[in-house]
Structures are given as C-alpha cells and as structure tokens.
Design a protein around this motif. Structure first.
Motif, PDB file in Angstrom:
ATOM      1  N   ARG A  65     -16.328  40.060  94.812  1.00  0.00           N
ATOM      2  CA  ARG A  65     -17.453  40.238  95.738  1.00  0.00           C
ATOM      3  C   ARG A  65     -18.407  39.053  95.670  1.00  0.00           C
ATOM      4  N   ALA A 133      -8.781  49.637  99.585  1.00  0.00           N
ATOM      5  CA  ALA A 133     -10.074  49.994  99.002  1.00  0.00           C
ATOM      6  C   ALA A 133     -10.659  48.841  98.174  1.00  0.00           C
ATOM      7  N   ALA A 136     -11.756  46.117 100.515  1.00  0.00           N
ATOM      8  CA  ALA A 136     -13.012  46.507 101.165  1.00  0.00           C
ATOM      9  C   ALA A 136     -14.180  46.320 100.218  1.00  0.00           C
ATOM     10  N   ASP A 137     -13.970  46.640  98.945  1.00  0.00           N
ATOM     11  CA  ASP A 137     -15.020  46.452  97.949  1.00  0.00           C
ATOM     12  C   ASP A 137     -15.358  44.971  97.800  1.00  0.00           C
ATOM     13  N   CYS A 141     -17.208  45.790 102.965  1.00  0.00           N
ATOM     14  CA  CYS A 141     -17.077  46.443 104.270  1.00  0.00           C
ATOM     15  C   CYS A 141     -16.267  47.732 104.102  1.00  0.00           C
ATOM     16  N   SER A 142     -16.046  48.418 105.203  1.00  0.00           N
ATOM     17  CA  SER A 142     -15.292  49.671 105.128  1.00  0.00           C
ATOM     18  C   SER A 142     -13.790  49.381 105.096  1.00  0.00           C
ATOM     19  N   GLU A 143     -13.033  50.380 104.701  1.00  0.00           N
ATOM     20  CA  GLU A 143     -11.580  50.238 104.673  1.00  0.00           C
ATOM     21  C   GLU A 143     -11.021  50.028 106.083  1.00  0.00           C
ATOM     22  N   GLY A 144     -11.630  50.667 107.073  1.00  0.00           N
ATOM     23  CA  GLY A 144     -11.192  50.474 108.457  1.00  0.00           C
ATOM     24  C   GLY A 144     -11.383  49.033 108.915  1.00  0.00           C
ATOM     25  N   THR A 145     -12.482  48.427 108.469  1.00  0.00           N
ATOM     26  CA  THR A 145     -12.723  47.027 108.822  1.00  0.00           C
ATOM     27  C   THR A 145     -11.670  46.131 108.187  1.00  0.00           C
ATOM     28  N   LYS A 147      -8.616  46.961 107.494  1.00  0.00           N
ATOM     29  CA  LYS A 147      -7.367  47.141 108.245  1.00  0.00           C
ATOM     30  C   LYS A 147      -7.403  46.362 109.559  1.00  0.00           C
TER      31      LYS A 147
END
Length: 170
Positions: A65, A133, A136-137, A141-145, A147
């Motif tokens: 991150r 996951a 995303a961490d 951002c979110s997991e959908g982002t 993907k």
C-alpha cells in the motif's frame, strides 16, 4: 550510536531492499531510475511510520500500500508532468539478465503504456499472484474495482501487443 528502532529498520532494509526494487521496477514498467526513487520514498515513509508498520496485521500488505501510494504521489509531482517523452533515451542502462519472476522486455514495454493503477493491478494479481482482496488492499480500493481494472488492463494490453506484435517476442 544506533537506537533499537534504527537497528530493526536497518535489518529490514538489508533483507527486503532487492525485493522492493524488483517490485518498484515492475510497477514503473522497467524505469530503473523511477524505481530507485520510488524505493527511496517508500523507505523514508516507512522509517517515519516504523511503529505503525511493526503493529500492522499484514506487514506485506502495508508495504504494498505504501508503495502504490508513493507511486501515485510521484506521478503527481509537477516536474513529472512537465517531462516530455523522447524518441531516444540517452542513458539507457544495459539490460540485466532476467531473473526468476522478472518480465520480458517486451511485456515491460507493453505495461509501460498502461496507467499506473492498472499496471499495479496486473503486477499484484499476475506477477505476485495476490488474490483480489489483497490486491484491493494494496491499491486502496474495492474488490470490484480491482476486477474491473484488471479486466480493462488486460484488454488494453491485448490491444497494445496486437498493434505491435514484436512486444510479445522480446
């Protein structure tokens, strides 16, 4: 005289620096100078936040991150925006032989044409084999982002390689 904190940080840098440079090189699509700047920035931020880093539940995720945030910050610097691309780079370093886990030159060149966050999504997902996951961490951002960024990045990579098939064979 070094404090205990300095000793711990020194041991961390000695043990992890080459991996950080390798990751930074991937995230910058092979720009060795920017990768070195990125690692220096990450280590500076990490030294300042050393107690928080040591308390982190997932130190590797924390580190990823910090690296992505440092890359994003670096891209926002005014002198980066004023740089103009050149057809011939005067001081290209010689290519080092590929080590395990490194990308071929053609793929690095294709990755260089992606925006930094899309490139980071591909590097974390497919080079470091992180799950959605963890990626995303790392990206915050979110997991959908993750993907959608990964899907768009793969589509763009296919277009880039399709326009210049020699990239796939270098």
């Amino acid at each position: 005289m070094r404090s205990e904190r300095d000793e711990q940080f020194h041991r961390f840098v000695v043990s992890r620096r080459s991996g950080l440079v390798r990751t930074a090189t991937l995230l910058t699509a092979g720009d060795a100078h920017l990768a070195e700047d990125l690692v220096q920035s990450v280590l500076t931020k990490l030294y300042v936040a050393w107690p928080a880093f040591q308390r982190a539940d997932n130190p590797d995720g924390y580190l990823r991150r910090v690296m992505v945030n440092a890359l994003t910050d670096e891209r926002r610097r005014w002198w980066r925006r004023r740089e103009e691309p050149m057809a011939d780079v005067p001081d290209l370093p010689e290519a080092e032989p590929a080590r395990h886990g490194e990308l071929a030159e053609g793929l690095r060149a294709a990755l260089k044409q992606l925006p930094p966050r899309m490139r980071a999504a591909l590097v974390f997902r497919y080079v470091y084999d992180l799950d959605v996951a963890d990626t995303a961490d790392a990206l915050g951002c979110s997991e959908g982002t993750v993907k959608s960024q990964t899907s768009r990045a793969l589509d763009r990579l296919r277009v880039v390689i399709g326009q210049n098939p020699t990239l796939a064979h270098r």
